[in-house]
Write a protein that holds these residues in place. Structure first.
Motif, PDB file in Angstrom:
ATOM      1  N   GLY A 127      31.637  22.861  60.322  1.00 17.65           N
ATOM      2  CA  GLY A 127      31.512  24.313  60.384  1.00 17.65           C
ATOM      3  C   GLY A 127      30.578  24.781  61.483  1.00 17.65           C
ATOM      4  O   GLY A 127      30.767  25.852  62.069  1.00 17.65           O
ATOM      5  N   HIS A 128      29.535  23.979  61.780  1.00 17.88           N
ATOM      6  CA  HIS A 128      28.654  24.306  62.906  1.00 17.88           C
ATOM      7  C   HIS A 128      29.475  24.362  64.191  1.00 17.88           C
ATOM      8  O   HIS A 128      29.277  25.243  65.037  1.00 17.88           O
ATOM      9  N   ASP A 129      30.379  23.389  64.337  1.00 18.59           N
ATOM     10  CA  ASP A 129      31.234  23.352  65.530  1.00 18.59           C
ATOM     11  C   ASP A 129      32.081  24.616  65.629  1.00 18.59           C
ATOM     12  O   ASP A 129      32.230  25.199  66.706  1.00 18.59           O
ATOM     13  N   LEU A 130      32.640  25.022  64.495  1.00 20.50           N
ATOM     14  CA  LEU A 130      33.510  26.195  64.493  1.00 20.50           C
ATOM     15  C   LEU A 130      32.757  27.446  64.917  1.00 20.50           C
ATOM     16  O   LEU A 130      33.224  28.215  65.767  1.00 20.50           O
ATOM     17  N   VAL A 131      31.590  27.661  64.338  1.00 22.79           N
ATOM     18  CA  VAL A 131      30.801  28.845  64.687  1.00 22.79           C
ATOM     19  C   VAL A 131      30.415  28.815  66.162  1.00 22.79           C
ATOM     20  O   VAL A 131      30.496  29.834  66.860  1.00 22.79           O
ATOM     21  N   ALA A 132      30.012  27.655  66.655  1.00 22.58           N
ATOM     22  CA  ALA A 132      29.632  27.534  68.063  1.00 22.58           C
ATOM     23  C   ALA A 132      30.786  27.895  68.984  1.00 22.58           C
ATOM     24  O   ALA A 132      30.611  28.632  69.971  1.00 22.58           O
ATOM     25  N   MET A 133      31.977  27.395  68.665  1.00 23.61           N
ATOM     26  CA  MET A 133      33.121  27.636  69.539  1.00 23.61           C
ATOM     27  C   MET A 133      33.494  29.112  69.592  1.00 23.61           C
ATOM     28  O   MET A 133      33.958  29.621  70.617  1.00 23.61           O
ATOM     29  N   VAL A 134      33.284  29.821  68.497  1.00 17.03           N
ATOM     30  CA  VAL A 134      33.632  31.244  68.449  1.00 17.03           C
ATOM     31  C   VAL A 134      32.495  32.118  68.962  1.00 17.03           C
ATOM     32  O   VAL A 134      32.668  32.929  69.882  1.00 17.03           O
ATOM     33  N   MET A 135      31.310  31.974  68.378  1.00 16.60           N
ATOM     34  CA  MET A 135      30.224  32.897  68.674  1.00 16.60           C
ATOM     35  C   MET A 135      29.582  32.675  70.042  1.00 16.60           C
ATOM     36  O   MET A 135      29.070  33.616  70.654  1.00 16.60           O
ATOM     37  N   ASP A 136      29.605  31.442  70.539  1.00 19.67           N
ATOM     38  CA  ASP A 136      29.061  31.219  71.876  1.00 19.67           C
ATOM     39  C   ASP A 136      29.998  31.754  72.950  1.00 19.67           C
ATOM     40  O   ASP A 136      29.571  31.998  74.080  1.00 19.67           O
ATOM     41  N   ASP A 137      31.271  31.956  72.628  1.00 23.31           N
ATOM     42  CA  ASP A 137      32.165  32.669  73.540  1.00 23.31           C
ATOM     43  C   ASP A 137      31.827  34.156  73.554  1.00 23.31           C
ATOM     44  O   ASP A 137      31.848  34.816  74.599  1.00 23.31           O
ATOM     45  N   ILE A 138      31.498  34.692  72.385  1.00 24.64           N
ATOM     46  CA  ILE A 138      31.198  36.120  72.277  1.00 24.64           C
ATOM     47  C   ILE A 138      29.906  36.479  72.988  1.00 24.64           C
ATOM     48  O   ILE A 138      29.804  37.503  73.683  1.00 24.64           O
ATOM     49  N   VAL A 139      28.880  35.629  72.862  1.00 25.54           N
ATOM     50  CA  VAL A 139      27.569  35.955  73.436  1.00 25.54           C
ATOM     51  C   VAL A 139      27.588  35.895  74.962  1.00 25.54           C
ATOM     52  O   VAL A 139      26.712  36.463  75.622  1.00 25.54           O
ATOM     53  N   VAL A 140      28.592  35.228  75.539  1.00 23.43           N
ATOM     54  CA  VAL A 140      28.687  35.095  76.995  1.00 23.43           C
ATOM     55  C   VAL A 140      28.691  36.452  77.698  1.00 23.43           C
ATOM     56  O   VAL A 140      28.114  36.601  78.778  1.00 23.43           O
ATOM     57  N   CYS A 141      29.310  37.445  77.098  1.00 17.51           N
ATOM     58  CA  CYS A 141      29.365  38.758  77.753  1.00 17.51           C
ATOM     59  C   CYS A 141      28.133  39.600  77.451  1.00 17.51           C
ATOM     60  O   CYS A 141      28.072  40.772  77.845  1.00 17.51           O
ATOM     61  N   GLY A 142      27.170  39.009  76.741  1.00 18.97           N
ATOM     62  CA  GLY A 142      25.958  39.740  76.392  1.00 18.97           C
ATOM     63  C   GLY A 142      26.015  40.365  75.015  1.00 18.97           C
ATOM     64  O   GLY A 142      25.086  41.087  74.621  1.00 18.97           O
ATOM     65  N   ALA A 143      27.087  40.094  74.262  1.00 19.81           N
ATOM     66  CA  ALA A 143      27.267  40.724  72.959  1.00 19.81           C
ATOM     67  C   ALA A 143      26.426  40.054  71.872  1.00 19.81           C
ATOM     68  O   ALA A 143      26.199  38.843  71.903  1.00 19.81           O
ATOM     69  N   GLU A 144      25.988  40.849  70.920  1.00 18.85           N
ATOM     70  CA  GLU A 144      25.308  40.348  69.726  1.00 18.85           C
ATOM     71  C   GLU A 144      26.364  39.959  68.697  1.00 18.85           C
ATOM     72  O   GLU A 144      27.197  40.794  68.318  1.00 18.85           O
ATOM     73  N   PRO A 145      26.376  38.727  68.199  1.00 23.47           N
ATOM     74  CA  PRO A 145      27.327  38.350  67.145  1.00 23.47           C
ATOM     75  C   PRO A 145      27.081  39.176  65.884  1.00 23.47           C
ATOM     76  O   PRO A 145      25.931  39.334  65.448  1.00 23.47           O
ATOM     77  N   LEU A 146      28.152  39.710  65.300  1.00 19.27           N
ATOM     78  CA  LEU A 146      28.034  40.529  64.095  1.00 19.27           C
ATOM     79  C   LEU A 146      28.570  39.820  62.859  1.00 19.27           C
ATOM     80  O   LEU A 146      27.851  39.627  61.888  1.00 19.27           O
ATOM     81  N   PHE A 147      29.838  39.461  62.899  1.00 10.70           N
ATOM     82  CA  PHE A 147      30.419  38.835  61.708  1.00 10.70           C
ATOM     83  C   PHE A 147      31.569  37.902  62.088  1.00 10.70           C
ATOM     84  O   PHE A 147      32.108  37.970  63.202  1.00 10.70           O
ATOM     85  N   MET A 148      31.918  37.069  61.126  1.00 10.45           N
ATOM     86  CA  MET A 148      32.940  36.049  61.355  1.00 10.45           C
ATOM     87  C   MET A 148      33.776  35.866  60.095  1.00 10.45           C
ATOM     88  O   MET A 148      33.314  36.101  58.972  1.00 10.45           O
ATOM     89  N   THR A 149      35.020  35.477  60.272  1.00  9.55           N
ATOM     90  CA  THR A 149      35.879  35.049  59.172  1.00  9.55           C
ATOM     91  C   THR A 149      36.414  33.657  59.496  1.00  9.55           C
ATOM     92  O   THR A 149      36.509  33.283  60.666  1.00  9.55           O
ATOM     93  N   ASP A 150      36.747  32.905  58.450  1.00 10.04           N
ATOM     94  CA  ASP A 150      37.254  31.551  58.675  1.00 10.04           C
ATOM     95  C   ASP A 150      38.602  31.338  57.999  1.00 10.04           C
ATOM     96  O   ASP A 150      38.995  32.106  57.104  1.00 10.04           O
ATOM     97  N   TYR A 151      39.299  30.323  58.450  1.00 11.05           N
ATOM     98  CA  TYR A 151      40.573  29.916  57.862  1.00 11.05           C
ATOM     99  C   TYR A 151      40.549  28.399  57.715  1.00 11.05           C
ATOM    100  O   TYR A 151      40.371  27.675  58.707  1.00 11.05           O
ATOM    101  N   ILE A 152      40.679  27.933  56.491  1.00  8.00           N
ATOM    102  CA  ILE A 152      40.667  26.501  56.204  1.00  8.00           C
ATOM    103  C   ILE A 152      42.015  26.128  55.609  1.00  8.00           C
ATOM    104  O   ILE A 152      42.426  26.679  54.582  1.00  8.00           O
TER     105      ILE A 152
END
Length: 356
Positions: free
Chosen positions: A87-112
């Motif tokens: 799950g750490h990997d999943l969050v990193a792959m999603v949220m580290d893409d978002i922060v690249v543009c300077g954005a603050e991460p707000l929320f996430m949903t998952d699919y298992i």
């Protein structure tokens, strides 16, 4: 006497609703740890709710979104029976893409997606996602667990996620801000992260005949432990850096390698020259290269080579930036500079040889 017949049922088809309900109960405590004040309601609704009135403090808020998975790294987790780190990997792959543009991460949903619901396993996966969300500063507002008997084996699973962040329009980072003379700062990866595992698995298992429980002296641990090392989450580090120093752009080094990902944020008239001699890739990269006789350029097109995130900053901001990252425990260094494009065709290149 007429023989009693039994009609078809969801359970007989392989879907265990009660196991799914138990998995939800087990994961609730972990999801609760990710909550932000803007989150309304609890786990179990049809949709996650986030109070958008929190965005009123922005003059012109831009919502940033991303979605991703972790690829065939999930098979390493399955084989090792370790489910609370993927799950750490999943969050990193999603949220580290978002922060690249300077954005603050707000929320996430998952699919298992699983072949069979093992409640404790699903809860362990969600535990890892929740811990990753805490490290990224975002809330886990919902998700879905799907049971696909017949399509996946009883122990098979996959994960995916989607996230949302926000950035003020006039603070948006990217190619438009980059100037000649800017410095390129590299931030160390924690290992392979979550890319290139199809190559890694082919090389180490199929060609070299290694096993997950093989102790590798150069790594100082078993191969399985190295391959399952979680992807570093840079979100809060990047946000802190942006508040402390002037930053023009970030690049998340994922599939495609360092040069290709860095080139994505370089304007057409400029070029990023990265000097390999400024760092030594971790032992795992050398292991993959030697075991599969993989050429350096092929490794660099596939793996991060020890760099998980890059920041482009003005030359006068380098010292402040490096100090800010060091204060947060991030191993970082100046790895290159921004030049005029000239007759070069690529947006970024690697030069020189890696330090030994």
């Amino acid at each position: 006497m007429t023989e009693k017949t039994t009609g078809a049922s969801y359970a007989a088809a392989g879907v265990d609703i009660e196991a799914g309900d138990r998995a939800v109960e087990l994961m609730k405590e972990w999801v609760k740890k990710t909550q932000r004040p803007e989150v309304l309601g609890g786990l179990g609704g049809f949709a996650g709710l986030f109070d958008a009135s929190a965005l009123k403090r922005y003059e012109r808020p831009l919502l940033a979104s991303a979605t991703d998975g972790v690829g065939t790294k999930v098979d390493i987790a399955r084989q090792m029976g370790v489910y609370d780190t993927i799950g750490h990997d999943l969050v990193a792959m999603v949220m580290d893409d978002i922060v690249v543009c300077g954005a603050e991460p707000l929320f996430m949903t998952d699919y298992i997606c699983v072949g069979k619901v093992h409640p404790e396993r699903v809860a362990a996966i969600v535990k890892g996602i929740a811990e990753g969300c805490v490290l990224a500063g975002c809330a886990l507002v919902g998700g879905e667990t799907a049971e696909h008997p017949g399509l996946l084996g009883p122990d098979d699973f996959d994960v995916a996620g989607a996230g949302t962040g926000v950035v003020e329009y006039d603070r948006l980072l990217g190619a438009d801000r980059i100037r000649t003379g800017d410095a390129v700062i590299a931030m160390a990866s924690s290992g392979l992260h979550s890319n290139g595992y199809s190559l890694v698995r082919h090389v180490l298992f199929d060609r070299a005949g290694m096993s997950l429980d093989s102790h590798v002296e150069e790594l100082g641990r078993t191969l399985g432990e190295e391959l399952l090392e979680p992807t570093k989450i840079y979100s809060l580090d990047c946000m802190a850096l942006t508040r402390t120093a002037e930053v023009h752009a970030y690049s998340h080094i994922t599939g495609g390698g360092l040069a290709a990902n860095l080139a994505r944020v370089i304007p057409d008239h400029l070029h990023a020259a990265v000097d390999r001699s400024t760092w030594t890739p971790g032992a795992v990269f050398d292991l993959v290269g030697k075991a599969g006789q993989v050429e350096q350029l092929e490794l660099e097109k596939t793996l991060n080579m020890g760099v998980g995130m890059m920041a482009v900053v003005p030359a006068e901001s380098v010292d402040v930036a490096l100090t800010a990252l060091a204060d947060r425990g991030v191993d970082a260094w100046v790895a290159g500079e921004i030049l005029d494009r000239g007759d070069r065709t690529e947006g970024a290149t690697l030069t020189g040889s890696y330090a030994s």
